[in-house]
Design an enzyme around this catalytic site. Sequence first.
Site, PDB file in Angstrom:
ATOM      1  N   GLU A  34       0.832  -1.204   0.000  1.00 36.62           N
ATOM      2  CA  GLU A  34       0.000   0.000   0.000  1.00 36.62           C
ATOM      3  C   GLU A  34       0.871   1.261   0.000  1.00 36.62           C
ATOM      4  O   GLU A  34       1.818   1.368   0.787  1.00 36.62           O
ATOM      5  CB  GLU A  34      -0.895  -0.015   1.241  1.00 36.62           C
ATOM      6  CG  GLU A  34      -2.312   0.351   0.948  1.00 36.62           C
ATOM      7  CD  GLU A  34      -3.016  -0.600  -0.010  1.00 36.62           C
ATOM      8  OE1 GLU A  34      -3.163  -0.243  -1.194  1.00 36.62           O
ATOM      9  OE2 GLU A  34      -3.426  -1.686   0.411  1.00 36.62           O
ATOM     10  N   THR A  36       2.986   1.976  -1.998  1.00 36.99           N
ATOM     11  CA  THR A  36       4.305   1.687  -2.576  1.00 36.99           C
ATOM     12  C   THR A  36       4.349   2.047  -4.063  1.00 36.99           C
ATOM     13  O   THR A  36       5.427   2.226  -4.614  1.00 36.99           O
ATOM     14  CB  THR A  36       4.645   0.193  -2.408  1.00 36.99           C
ATOM     15  OG1 THR A  36       3.485  -0.573  -2.759  1.00 36.99           O
ATOM     16  CG2 THR A  36       5.032  -0.120  -0.975  1.00 36.99           C
ATOM     17  N   ASP A  37       3.185   2.177  -4.696  1.00 32.77           N
ATOM     18  CA  ASP A  37       3.199   2.357  -6.165  1.00 32.77           C
ATOM     19  C   ASP A  37       3.873   3.664  -6.577  1.00 32.77           C
ATOM     20  O   ASP A  37       4.721   3.676  -7.455  1.00 32.77           O
ATOM     21  CB  ASP A  37       1.801   2.179  -6.799  1.00 32.77           C
ATOM     22  CG  ASP A  37       0.729   3.126  -6.316  1.00 32.77           C
ATOM     23  OD1 ASP A  37       0.934   3.827  -5.294  1.00 32.77           O
ATOM     24  OD2 ASP A  37      -0.341   3.172  -6.965  1.00 32.77           O
ATOM     25  N   GLY A 132     -15.838   4.815  -3.782  1.00 33.71           N
ATOM     26  CA  GLY A 132     -15.187   5.372  -2.599  1.00 33.71           C
ATOM     27  C   GLY A 132     -14.966   4.348  -1.513  1.00 33.71           C
ATOM     28  O   GLY A 132     -14.738   4.698  -0.353  1.00 33.71           O
ATOM     29  N   GLU A 170      -6.613  10.604 -14.149  1.00 30.45           N
ATOM     30  CA  GLU A 170      -6.908  10.756 -12.722  1.00 30.45           C
ATOM     31  C   GLU A 170      -5.996  11.814 -12.084  1.00 30.45           C
ATOM     32  O   GLU A 170      -6.432  12.630 -11.276  1.00 30.45           O
ATOM     33  CB  GLU A 170      -6.760   9.396 -12.014  1.00 30.45           C
ATOM     34  CG  GLU A 170      -7.180   9.440 -10.562  1.00 30.45           C
ATOM     35  CD  GLU A 170      -7.679   8.105 -10.033  1.00 30.45           C
ATOM     36  OE1 GLU A 170      -7.953   7.185 -10.818  1.00 30.45           O
ATOM     37  OE2 GLU A 170      -7.800   8.008  -8.795  1.00 30.45           O
ATOM     38  N   ASP A 182      -3.795   0.852  -9.523  1.00 30.74           N
ATOM     39  CA  ASP A 182      -5.208   0.546  -9.747  1.00 30.74           C
ATOM     40  C   ASP A 182      -5.488   0.284 -11.219  1.00 30.74           C
ATOM     41  O   ASP A 182      -6.193  -0.663 -11.582  1.00 30.74           O
ATOM     42  CB  ASP A 182      -6.088   1.704  -9.263  1.00 30.74           C
ATOM     43  CG  ASP A 182      -5.945   1.954  -7.779  1.00 30.74           C
ATOM     44  OD1 ASP A 182      -5.244   1.180  -7.107  1.00 30.74           O
ATOM     45  OD2 ASP A 182      -6.527   2.949  -7.294  1.00 30.74           O
ATOM     46  N   TYR A 234      -3.741  11.970   1.414  1.00 24.29           N
ATOM     47  CA  TYR A 234      -3.000  11.189   0.420  1.00 24.29           C
ATOM     48  C   TYR A 234      -1.823  12.009  -0.115  1.00 24.29           C
ATOM     49  O   TYR A 234      -0.700  11.542  -0.202  1.00 24.29           O
ATOM     50  CB  TYR A 234      -3.954  10.809  -0.713  1.00 24.29           C
ATOM     51  CG  TYR A 234      -3.430   9.739  -1.647  1.00 24.29           C
ATOM     52  CD1 TYR A 234      -3.791   8.412  -1.484  1.00 24.29           C
ATOM     53  CD2 TYR A 234      -2.575  10.068  -2.695  1.00 24.29           C
ATOM     54  CE1 TYR A 234      -3.330   7.427  -2.342  1.00 24.29           C
ATOM     55  CE2 TYR A 234      -2.106   9.095  -3.560  1.00 24.29           C
ATOM     56  CZ  TYR A 234      -2.494   7.772  -3.380  1.00 24.29           C
ATOM     57  OH  TYR A 234      -2.024   6.820  -4.243  1.00 24.29           O
TER      58      TYR A 234
HETATM   59  P1  ADP Z   1     -12.469   4.563  -5.322  1.00 22.09           P
HETATM   60  O1  ADP Z   1     -11.622   4.480  -6.550  1.00 22.09           O
HETATM   61  O2  ADP Z   1     -11.819   3.934  -4.134  1.00 22.09           O
HETATM   62  O3  ADP Z   1     -13.847   4.032  -5.510  1.00 22.09           O
HETATM   63  P2  ADP Z   1     -12.063   7.378  -5.787  1.00 22.09           P
HETATM   64  O4  ADP Z   1     -12.290   8.594  -4.953  1.00 22.09           O
HETATM   65  O5  ADP Z   1     -10.700   7.117  -6.304  1.00 22.09           O
HETATM   66  O6  ADP Z   1     -12.613   6.113  -4.970  1.00 22.09           O
HETATM   67  O7  ADP Z   1     -13.021   7.426  -7.065  1.00 22.09           O
HETATM   68  C1  ADP Z   1     -14.421   7.627  -6.866  1.00 22.09           C
HETATM   69  C2  ADP Z   1     -14.907   8.682  -7.842  1.00 22.09           C
HETATM   70  O8  ADP Z   1     -14.822   8.170  -9.189  1.00 22.09           O
HETATM   71  C3  ADP Z   1     -16.367   9.018  -7.662  1.00 22.09           C
HETATM   72  O9  ADP Z   1     -16.545  10.007  -6.659  1.00 22.09           O
HETATM   73  C4  ADP Z   1     -16.742   9.521  -9.044  1.00 22.09           C
HETATM   74  O10 ADP Z   1     -16.311  10.865  -9.228  1.00 22.09           O
HETATM   75  C5  ADP Z   1     -15.917   8.637  -9.963  1.00 22.09           C
HETATM   76  N1  ADP Z   1     -16.691   7.452 -10.358  1.00 22.09           N
HETATM   77  C6  ADP Z   1     -16.486   6.179  -9.985  1.00 22.09           C
HETATM   78  N2  ADP Z   1     -17.399   5.335 -10.540  1.00 22.09           N
HETATM   79  C7  ADP Z   1     -18.206   6.123 -11.287  1.00 22.09           C
HETATM   80  C8  ADP Z   1     -19.361   5.873 -12.108  1.00 22.09           C
HETATM   81  N3  ADP Z   1     -19.875   4.644 -12.267  1.00 22.09           N
HETATM   82  N4  ADP Z   1     -19.929   6.936 -12.734  1.00 22.09           N
HETATM   83  C9  ADP Z   1     -19.418   8.169 -12.587  1.00 22.09           C
HETATM   84  N5  ADP Z   1     -18.349   8.463 -11.830  1.00 22.09           N
HETATM   85  C10 ADP Z   1     -17.746   7.472 -11.173  1.00 22.09           C
HETATM   86 MG    MG Z   2      -9.708   5.407  -6.778  1.00 20.61          MG
END
Ligand code: ADP
Ligand code: MG
Length: 392
Positions: A34, A36-37, A132, A170, A182, A234
Amino acid sequence: MRAQDAATALFEQLTGRAPDGVWSAPGRVNLIGEHTDYNDGFVLPFAIPHRTYAAVGMREDGRIRVASTFADDAPVEIAVDELTAFFPTPTGEHPAVAEWAAYPLGVAWALQLAGAAGRGVDIAIASDVPVGAGLSSSAAIEGATASALNDLYNAGFDRTALARIGRRAENEAVGAPTGIMDQMASMLGEPDAAIFLDCRTLDANLVSVGIAEAGLEILILDTRVQHSHSTGGYRERRESCERGAAIMGVPALRDVSVGDLGRAEELMDDVTFRRVRHIVTENRRVLDTVTTLRERGARAIGDLLVASHASMRDDFEISVPELDTAVEAALSAGAIGARMTGGGFGGSAIALIERDSVQAVSDAVTAAFAASGFAPPHTFTVTPAAGARRDA
Ligand code: ADP
Ligand code: MG
């Protein structure tokens, strides 16, 4: 409705016609390794059965429109030519579009920067990856979109290149400073295998986890504490790691070994040292986990998972009470190993457990949450699954 059907239905509702195709990419869970990437180190994630689907069709007017069942907002639409005016987002700033839309639009933008000839498209997205929860719904939406546009634009990028494009979206379009793990896991996943990834070279080797053959399960303990990588913690951890590497005179903490930690402790303030110690020992634990899986099987990796959690809790300080409670309750109920997974500050833990103790461990974690006054967790098992693909 299945997520694939939901994506298709949303596309049809948006455009009045059928999509040209449907593509998907999975979420992932990290077995170990975790933070580490982005330190050029090692990780061992696997893709999970939960996927994000993108139903996509070409348009002739050079405009790109995105819609998602996740967002009640109206679809977001801009001209392909305008993408470069929207991105990159200056670090830490919010993008000029709804945040969720910056993921798919950022992928379209990053593809163009990588040399693809962008064209107009409609993109409708639906997902069964919890958002999330530390299971990388972000890489799943990036991977589904990147795979679709790569095919429809005839861009010809390979999976690793598409992972880099997702990461760029991202980092620079959304403004979340995450590493490459990821996206690589979501692009390269295979049933029954974890991906042993060297994040410096992007060399990826599949490692059989043998969970099922050992009579075991991996149980996800989603605390339902939402985290966000675009915010403070982060980024702060990344900065500490960069400071630590600079003090040690190396390009990245990948280049610091466990034997160097004595010297590191003399050179650094306590907080920076503990951040460094997590990364250095975590890299070691990933290598040890790979060797252990190959030589002794999944049943033997429990202590490494537990040590990883302690390091994140005490040295890297990215755990939260819900994650610690989940891990402790799972271990007390007989889990072979458990650790928080993902970037931290919320999200999920994983527990490696006997196949017949799924209910007992779930119940124990749920009871411990209730006793602490936390909202009930979501618990479910996962098995390593296939990476990004075209579904229709
Ligand atoms: P995780 O990757 O752990 O789920 P992140 O904060 O990295 O959490 O990414 C979540 C965000 O990615 C969401 O708040 C949204 O903005 C976007 N997202 C993820 N899945 C979708 C989806 N199916 N449709 C639209 N946006 C999405
Ligand atoms: Mg994410």
